[in-house]
Design a protein around this motif. Structure first.
Motif, PDB file in Angstrom:
ATOM      1  N   GLY A  25       0.797  -1.207   0.000  1.00 21.46           N
ATOM      2  CA  GLY A  25       0.000   0.000   0.000  1.00 21.46           C
ATOM      3  C   GLY A  25       0.832   1.260   0.000  1.00 21.46           C
ATOM      4  N   SER A  26       0.153   2.341  -0.258  1.00 20.32           N
ATOM      5  CA  SER A  26       0.746   3.668  -0.174  1.00 20.32           C
ATOM      6  C   SER A  26      -0.317   4.588   0.427  1.00 20.32           C
ATOM      7  N   LYS A  27      -0.065   5.875   0.369  1.00 24.25           N
ATOM      8  CA  LYS A  27      -0.973   6.839   0.980  1.00 24.25           C
ATOM      9  C   LYS A  27      -2.333   6.875   0.281  1.00 24.25           C
ATOM     10  N   THR A  28      -2.360   6.667  -1.041  1.00 23.69           N
ATOM     11  CA  THR A  28      -3.593   6.848  -1.793  1.00 23.69           C
ATOM     12  C   THR A  28      -4.188   5.573  -2.364  1.00 23.69           C
ATOM     13  N   LEU A  29      -3.437   4.461  -2.337  1.00 19.63           N
ATOM     14  CA  LEU A  29      -3.963   3.236  -2.942  1.00 19.63           C
ATOM     15  C   LEU A  29      -3.302   1.994  -2.389  1.00 19.63           C
ATOM     16  N   ALA A 101      -9.590   6.673  -0.086  1.00 18.12           N
ATOM     17  CA  ALA A 101     -10.261   7.982  -0.072  1.00 18.12           C
ATOM     18  C   ALA A 101      -9.334   9.147  -0.437  1.00 18.12           C
ATOM     19  N   PRO A 102      -8.081   9.179   0.023  1.00 17.18           N
ATOM     20  CA  PRO A 102      -7.209  10.313  -0.340  1.00 17.18           C
ATOM     21  C   PRO A 102      -6.877  10.395  -1.838  1.00 17.18           C
ATOM     22  N   SER A 103      -7.142   9.354  -2.592  1.00 19.61           N
ATOM     23  CA  SER A 103      -6.843   9.394  -4.024  1.00 19.61           C
ATOM     24  C   SER A 103      -7.717  10.407  -4.762  1.00 19.61           C
ATOM     25  N   ALA A 104      -8.858  10.768  -4.198  1.00 17.25           N
ATOM     26  CA  ALA A 104      -9.752  11.735  -4.839  1.00 17.25           C
ATOM     27  C   ALA A 104      -9.097  13.110  -4.940  1.00 17.25           C
ATOM     28  N   GLU A 105      -8.325  13.495  -3.937  1.00 17.06           N
ATOM     29  CA  GLU A 105      -7.677  14.803  -3.932  1.00 17.06           C
ATOM     30  C   GLU A 105      -6.257  14.771  -4.461  1.00 17.06           C
ATOM     31  N   ALA A 106      -5.709  13.603  -4.702  1.00 20.01           N
ATOM     32  CA  ALA A 106      -4.322  13.480  -5.146  1.00 20.01           C
ATOM     33  C   ALA A 106      -4.184  13.866  -6.613  1.00 20.01           C
ATOM     34  N   SER A 107      -3.045  14.437  -6.957  1.00 18.57           N
ATOM     35  CA  SER A 107      -2.773  14.774  -8.354  1.00 18.57           C
ATOM     36  C   SER A 107      -2.383  13.501  -9.107  1.00 18.57           C
ATOM     37  N   SER A 108      -2.409  13.575 -10.409  1.00 18.80           N
ATOM     38  CA  SER A 108      -2.002  12.428 -11.224  1.00 18.80           C
ATOM     39  C   SER A 108      -0.552  12.060 -10.952  1.00 18.80           C
ATOM     40  N   ARG A 109       0.279  13.054 -10.729  1.00 16.68           N
ATOM     41  CA  ARG A 109       1.691  12.799 -10.417  1.00 16.68           C
ATOM     42  C   ARG A 109       1.821  12.030  -9.104  1.00 16.68           C
ATOM     43  N   ASP A 110       1.023  12.426  -8.102  1.00 16.45           N
ATOM     44  CA  ASP A 110       1.050  11.714  -6.817  1.00 16.45           C
ATOM     45  C   ASP A 110       0.544  10.285  -6.974  1.00 16.45           C
ATOM     46  N   LYS A 113       3.305   8.260  -8.603  1.00 16.50           N
ATOM     47  CA  LYS A 113       4.382   8.012  -7.634  1.00 16.50           C
ATOM     48  C   LYS A 113       3.962   6.926  -6.643  1.00 16.50           C
ATOM     49  N   ASP A 114       2.732   7.015  -6.140  1.00 19.33           N
ATOM     50  CA  ASP A 114       2.244   6.030  -5.171  1.00 19.33           C
ATOM     51  C   ASP A 114       2.077   4.653  -5.802  1.00 19.33           C
ATOM     52  N   LEU A 115       1.628   4.604  -7.050  1.00 19.84           N
ATOM     53  CA  LEU A 115       1.469   3.317  -7.724  1.00 19.84           C
ATOM     54  C   LEU A 115       2.818   2.654  -7.949  1.00 19.84           C
ATOM     55  N   VAL A 116       3.799   3.405  -8.411  1.00 23.28           N
ATOM     56  CA  VAL A 116       5.140   2.852  -8.621  1.00 23.28           C
ATOM     57  C   VAL A 116       5.721   2.376  -7.293  1.00 23.28           C
ATOM     58  N   LEU A 117       5.541   3.162  -6.246  1.00 25.53           N
ATOM     59  CA  LEU A 117       6.028   2.790  -4.915  1.00 25.53           C
ATOM     60  C   LEU A 117       5.387   1.482  -4.443  1.00 25.53           C
ATOM     61  N   ALA A 118       4.077   1.376  -4.581  1.00 30.35           N
ATOM     62  CA  ALA A 118       3.370   0.178  -4.121  1.00 30.35           C
ATOM     63  C   ALA A 118       3.743  -1.049  -4.952  1.00 30.35           C
ATOM     64  N   VAL A 119       3.881  -0.889  -6.254  1.00 26.28           N
ATOM     65  CA  VAL A 119       4.279  -2.022  -7.104  1.00 26.28           C
ATOM     66  C   VAL A 119       5.685  -2.483  -6.731  1.00 26.28           C
ATOM     67  N   ASN A 120       6.589  -1.544  -6.499  1.00 25.33           N
ATOM     68  CA  ASN A 120       7.946  -1.922  -6.098  1.00 25.33           C
ATOM     69  C   ASN A 120       7.964  -2.622  -4.746  1.00 25.33           C
ATOM     70  N   LYS A 121       7.123  -2.171  -3.811  1.00 25.62           N
ATOM     71  CA  LYS A 121       7.011  -2.851  -2.514  1.00 25.62           C
ATOM     72  C   LYS A 121       6.518  -4.278  -2.710  1.00 25.62           C
ATOM     73  N   ALA A 122       5.505  -4.443  -3.546  1.00 26.34           N
ATOM     74  CA  ALA A 122       4.955  -5.779  -3.785  1.00 26.34           C
ATOM     75  C   ALA A 122       5.980  -6.681  -4.454  1.00 26.34           C
TER      76      ALA A 122
END
Length: 128
Positions: A25-29, A101-110, A113-122
């Protein structure tokens, strides 16, 4: 937009990915990552799930993210981000992305970044 060969298109694929995949996981997903080639080497899973043609993505964007307009906007942005990182994944990878829920306010860049971070963690959890 994701091409058809990069979409999870059945509940069986979603269920198998979430049950057999590694979660991070990350902050938004939250990401569930599963290599469908694992089912071919006898370590479990169904061989009918395995596919080629590129990594497959599925999205889960619940009402916790917001109303229909917000959910659809979030889904569009996540699909775009998934298409950008598809080249970095194995063609046999299945990925389910669950928006928080925080993904609604997150920018596409965020989101990217969060998706790449979570995929790398997995991947690290998986041992790749």
């Amino acid at each position: 937009m994701l091409p058809a060969q990069n979409k999870l298109n059945s509940s069986v694929q979603f269920r198998t990915t979430m049950r057999n995949g590694r979660r991070a996981g990350s902050k938004t997903l939250v990401v569930h990552l599963w290599d469908s080639a694992e089912s071919l080497d006898g370590s479990g899973g169904s061989t009918e799930i395995a596919s080629t043609g590129g990594p497959r993505f599925g999205l889960i964007v619940s009402k916790a993210v917001g109303n229909a307009v917000v959910r659809h906007r979030t889904s569009r942005r996540l699909r775009h981000v998934c298409s950008k990182i598809a080249a970095e994944l194995s063609p046999t990878d299945f990925v389910v992305v669950r928006a928080l829920a925080p993904s609604a306010e997150a920018s596409s860049r965020d989101l990217e970044k969060d998706l790449v971070l979570a995929v790398n963690k997995a991947r690290r959890v998986r041992g790749k």
